[in-house]
Design an enzyme around this catalytic site. Structure first.
Site, PDB file in Angstrom:
ATOM      1  N   GLU A   1      -9.477  -4.841   6.687  1.00 56.93           N
ATOM      2  CA  GLU A   1      -8.616  -4.476   8.015  1.00 56.93           C
ATOM      3  C   GLU A   1      -8.720  -6.250   9.047  1.00 56.93           C
ATOM      4  OE1 GLU A   1      -8.574  -1.289  10.466  1.00 56.93           O
ATOM      5  OE2 GLU A   1      -8.435  -0.016   9.578  1.00 56.93           O
TER       6      GLU A   1
ATOM      7  N   HIS B   1       0.603  -6.559   7.121  1.00 59.92           N
ATOM      8  CA  HIS B   1       0.282  -6.382   6.570  1.00 59.92           C
ATOM      9  C   HIS B   1       1.055  -7.168   4.926  1.00 59.92           C
ATOM     10  CE1 HIS B   1      -1.810  -2.856   7.179  1.00 59.92           C
ATOM     11  NE2 HIS B   1      -0.854  -2.557   8.350  1.00 59.92           N
TER      12      HIS B   1
ATOM     13  N   GLY C   1      -1.870   0.562   6.587  1.00 60.15           N
ATOM     14  CA  GLY C   1      -1.886  -0.570   5.349  1.00 60.15           C
ATOM     15  C   GLY C   1      -1.216   0.824   4.242  1.00 60.15           C
TER      16      GLY C   1
ATOM     17  N   CYS D   1      -1.835   1.077  14.764  1.00 61.13           N
ATOM     18  CA  CYS D   1      -2.689   2.046  14.480  1.00 61.13           C
ATOM     19  C   CYS D   1      -2.260   3.111  13.872  1.00 61.13           C
ATOM     20  CB  CYS D   1      -3.837   1.734  15.506  1.00 61.13           C
ATOM     21  SG  CYS D   1      -5.930   2.765  14.054  1.00 61.13           S
TER      22      CYS D   1
ATOM     23  N   CYS E   1      -7.565   3.535   6.596  1.00 61.21           N
ATOM     24  CA  CYS E   1      -6.111   2.601   7.377  1.00 61.21           C
ATOM     25  C   CYS E   1      -4.718   3.263   7.246  1.00 61.21           C
ATOM     26  CB  CYS E   1      -5.851   0.760   6.676  1.00 61.21           C
ATOM     27  SG  CYS E   1      -5.219   0.030   8.342  1.00 61.21           S
TER      28      CYS E   1
END
Ligand SMILES: N[C@@H](CCC[C@H](N)C(=O)O)C(=O)O
Length: 276
Positions: A202, A153, A214, A76, A211
């Site tokens: 997400e 991703h 991301g 994260c 994110c």
């Protein structure tokens, strides 16, 4: 006897976290059930991710991450900046996605997120496929790129990221059997030669204000496709991150983070009925 647990509420660009610090004093075992109950915005504390800090045998400490649906995940980016701010000195920490290096800055942090991976089985995908221009489509979203930056991703480059119905397509793509560990879904549009606009669905949390991983994955994908030059400014609904990457290197992410408030909760209130 119930245990009172202290927590710190933090966020990075509006992507919000409950941080539990078990580095010095161990906590009861976290389970998906408890994470989900705590994450419920109607009946719990509410968060996009739960961040659990624990001792590490190899690095300064370990950061574990649970999505609001209770699933434990590897990485994260926004939480990494929040934890850097909390720790307040440079450190290399252990995560499920590999070691990452934190450097606190005034009101935020720079994080070395490690090297991206592009092989189909590192994403992971269900079967071999070109991950630079994937021969797949969901309605008008087509030919995405897949990148693993600690977590998986998929990135779609579109004319107007705001026009994509991500709230309906996001969950469909997240749960497509092509992604055996599910996937974070990014839609991005070009805003300049070093600037991208990004929205993210997400995995395990839905639409978020921002994110970090991301932004890293999307900047890397855009650089790889020759759409932008590093460093890249990535504008998310919650604000901007700057991502630097050169092929063969690691990803540097810079941006803000902040503490919102501190509080406590009673463990037994959330552990009731807990199985897995
Ligand atoms: N908010 C994040 C990503 C959190 C994990 C993600 N939902 C996953 O399941 O991989 C970020 O800032 O990177």
């Amino acid at each position: 006897m119930t245990q009172t647990i202290a927590f710190i509420k933090m966020h990075g660009l509006g992507n919000d976290f409950v941080v539990l610090d078990a580095r010095l004093t161990p906590l009861p075992q976290m389970t998906p059930h408890i994470a989900r109950a705590l994450g419920d915005r109607r009946t719990g504390i509410g968060f996009d991710q739960l961040v659990l800090l624990e001792p590490s045998e190899t690095q300064a400490f370990r950061m574990r991450i649970f999505n609001s649906d209770g699933s434990e995940v590897e990485a994260c980016g926004n939480a990494a900046r929040a934890v850097a701010l909390l720790h307040s000195e440079p450190a290399v920490i252990e995560t499920g996605g590999g070691p990452i290096a934190l450097e606190p800055l005034d009101g935020g942090a720079r994080v070395d997120m490690g090297a991206p991976r592009f092989d189909w089985d590192a994403i992971p995908l269900a079967y071999p496929m070109d991950t630079v221009t994937m021969p797949v489509a969901w309605e008008n979203l087509e030919a995405p790129m897949a990148v693993n930056v600690g977590n998986p991703h998929v990135i779609f480059f579109v004319d107007d990221a705001d026009a994509v119905p991500l709230e309906t397509l996001g969950p469909v793509i997240e749960h497509d059997p092509l992604f055996p560990e599910r996937v974070n879904v990014n839609v991005a549009s070009l805003a300049g030669s070093d600037h991208l606009k990004l929205r993210v669905w997400e995995r395990g949390a839905g639409l978020t204000r921002a994110c970090g991983t991301g932004a890293c994955a999307t900047a890397v994908a855009a650089i790889r496709r020759g759409l932008v030059a590093s460093p890249v400014r990535v504008t998310l609904p919650g604000g901007d991150l700057v991502i630097a990457w050169a092929p063969g290197g690691t990803i540097l992410m810079s941006g803000p983070a902040a503490e919102s408030y501190r509080g406590t909760f009673d463990w037994d209130d959330y552990a009731a009925g807990a199985g897995a």
